[in-house]
Design a protein around this motif. Structure first.
Motif, short mmCIF file in Angstrom:
data_model
loop_
_atom_site.label_atom_id
_atom_site.label_comp_id
_atom_site.label_asym_id
_atom_site.label_seq_id
_atom_site.Cartn_x
_atom_site.Cartn_y
_atom_site.Cartn_z
N ALA A 382 2.40 -8.36 -13.49
CA ALA A 382 2.41 -8.53 -12.36
C ALA A 382 1.32 -9.79 -11.95
CB ALA A 382 2.19 -7.50 -11.74
N ASN A 386 -1.52 -7.36 -7.59
CA ASN A 386 -0.74 -6.13 -7.91
C ASN A 386 -1.22 -5.21 -9.16
OD1 ASN A 386 0.70 -5.74 -5.50
ND2 ASN A 386 2.42 -7.18 -6.14
N THR A 423 6.59 -7.01 -9.44
CA THR A 423 5.48 -6.23 -10.44
C THR A 423 6.71 -5.52 -11.13
OG1 THR A 423 4.25 -5.92 -8.58
CG2 THR A 423 4.04 -4.46 -10.65
N MET A 467 4.41 3.04 -6.07
CA MET A 467 4.76 1.75 -5.88
C MET A 467 5.47 1.41 -4.52
SD MET A 467 6.26 0.70 -9.83
CE MET A 467 6.88 -0.80 -9.29
N LEU A 471 2.95 -0.68 -2.83
CA LEU A 471 3.02 -2.21 -3.53
C LEU A 471 3.12 -3.08 -2.56
CD1 LEU A 471 3.40 -3.26 -6.40
CD2 LEU A 471 5.79 -3.60 -6.02
N TYR A 472 2.21 -4.18 -2.79
CA TYR A 472 2.18 -5.46 -1.95
C TYR A 472 2.93 -6.60 -2.52
CZ TYR A 472 0.29 -9.73 0.36
OH TYR A 472 0.11 -10.72 0.94
N ASN A 473 3.72 -7.19 -1.55
CA ASN A 473 4.57 -8.32 -1.94
C ASN A 473 4.60 -9.33 -1.09
OD1 ASN A 473 7.43 -9.77 -2.24
ND2 ASN A 473 7.17 -9.08 -4.29
#
Length: 479
Positions: A382, A386, A423, A467, A471-473
């Protein structure tokens, strides 16, 4: 007086801001502690459910004992597709469908034979054709043997290989604790051995089985002819590790011994097959997708229990555990049973192609393809943000034996989804026994421990829960 009033007001504002900032920090810390406590409770529930109400072990029993081996293009593989679709519907996924693909269709044929003479005795050699190999002539091949330890040695053989059977005897480095690293250090001889020496006029290739143990079971696996012309194709087979040890010793005493082997495998035209796909729609971000999967196909010698029946049933059990604990994911959770990981990766390639074509937004993926032994952790592929985020979850996961959380590869089937925003996570159980069974007739249901399998399902469900929640995106900001 004005100056004094200004200083007094400034002091009041300063102390007010400092007090307010302290409140913000305190509130933030309180929120973090509350979130950690909630996450601990939810993860504990996932483990409790897996260990008391888990389904994975019986699913695996059904898959391995009622269907068995599932080599791409085979009847077993197609039965497994029907089985997978039916099981996903029984678990209650929101939608289930099949993705059509075309897969390689290689068949083994009659049981292979091999032997040589030494000190007046006929030494029978446990042998199996490598997947993708051509057959020997109908009467087999007999030739002198030349031994090498790796591809680099083989590249330097030149005319010495002409008319010979080249014996690749590169063993695992048993000083490596992670046996996957040992496998990676010598698997090139299996895949590229025939292509390397075929151009030198070698008659055939035999390869030491890819295992760190010494036993009498040959381990198959994929091989390729790369870019050499068809007239240079030669048959390739694996011999057991004990047979490799003995042959090497006997060659030292009798360098000109004649080795015989026969195999009748063939490559048929590509066959139709499917990935099996099912999902739970996200409650907040249904257009953001997290994949959990393993590969449905297996080699034909055993039942494909550890490789990758365990990964298949654990992936589906993630969805089962979430539903059983009334955890509604924010993002869409998609379970994928990939077809043809073993000898082509067609399922993974087609899944990624369709995802791109359909404009799907994948934010994460988790793969289980390392067996069903005791959970140890996860490897993370990732971006830095992340990667650090997942590492921070170690405090939550370590109580369950998940201590190994670090940067690394994820898995062959989710690899095609890789970009800067997704990720990718590989589930990593203990590796010490995996290559005892990998690609061999010993990869059967009785080698899987029920509790270890269920702990793995819970481990995967736990990281999927985290996640989904955190989870950051940054790519999602565009959608």
């Amino acid at each position: 007086m004005k100056k004094l009033l200004f200083l007094l007001l400034t002091s009041i504002v300063f102390f007010a801001c400092k007090t307010e900032n302290k409140k913000v920090v305190t509130a933030s810390k309180t929120q973090i502690e509350a979130s950690y406590k909630q996450d601990s409770v939810e993860i504990k529930k996932l483990f409790n459910t897996a260990l008391t109400e888990g389904k994975s072990y019986e699913w695996l029993r059904d898959l391995t004992q009622n269907i068995g081996s599932r080599l791409s293009g085979s009847e077993g593989a197609e039965k497994a597709v029907v089985w997978g679709e039916k099981l996903m519907k029984e678990v209650g996924l929101d939608s289930v469908w099949l993705q059509p693909i075309m897969v390689p269709h290689w068949v083994r044929g009659e049981k292979e034979k091999a032997h040589y003479e030494f000190e007046g005795k006929k030494i029978i050699v446990p042998i199996c054709a490598l997947g993708g190999s051509i057959a020997t002539p109908a009467n087999g091949i007999t030739a002198e043997v030349i031994e090498v330890k790796n591809i680099e040695e083989a590249k330097n053989l030149g005319d010495k290989a002409n008319g010979k059977i080249v014996f690749f005897n590169g063993a695992f480095d048993n000083t490596l604790i992670n046996t996957f690293r040992a496998y990676g250090g010598c698997v090139a001889q299996r895949f590229a051995g025939a292509a390397t020496v075929g151009k030198f006029g070698a008659k055939g290739v035999i390869v030491r089985s890819m295992t760190n143990g010494i036993d009498d079971y040959p381990h198959t696996g994929s091989m390729g002819y790369l870019d050499i012309p068809k007239e240079e194709y030669i048959p390739a087979a694996a011999i057991s590790s004990r047979a490799a040890e003995n042959l090497s010793k006997h060659l030292q005493e009798k360098p000109n011994l004649q080795f015989y082997f026969k195999q009748s495998c063939k490559n048929l035209p590509d066959a139709p097959s499917h990935n099996v796909v099912g999902e739970i729609k996200g409650s907040e971000f249904p257009d953001k997708i997290m994949v959990i999967g393993g590969h449905l196909d297996s080699w034909d010698l055993g039942d494909g229990a550890h490789d990758d029946g365990t990964g298949i049933v654990q992936s589906l059990e993630v969805a089962y555990l979430l539903k059983k604990n009334n955890i509604q994911p924010k993002n869409t959770i998609r379970i994928v049973f990939f077809m043809n990981e073993e000898n082509g990766l067609r399922g993974a390639t087609e899944y990624a192609r369709l995802a791109k074509e359909n404009g799907e937004l994948h934010i994460g993926a988790l793969e289980s393809d390392a067996g069903g032994h005791t959970p140890r952790g996860f490897s993370i592929d990732a971006n830095d943000k992340n990667l650090q985020l997942v590492k921070n979850w170690k405090k939550l996961l370590a109580p369950y034996g998940l201590h190994d959380i670090a940067a690394g590869g994820s898995g062959a089937d989710i690899g095609p989804l890789k970009d800067d925003h997704v990720t990718l996570v590989g589930y990593r159980p203990d590796s010490q026994r995996y290559f005892d069974y990998h690609h061999a007739a010993t990869d059967t249901f009785d080698k899987v421990n029920k509790r270890e399998l269920e702990l793995g399902s819970a481990s995967m469900a736990s990281i999927v829960y985290l996640m989904d929640k955190y989870l950051y995106n940054d790519e999602t900001l565009k959608h």
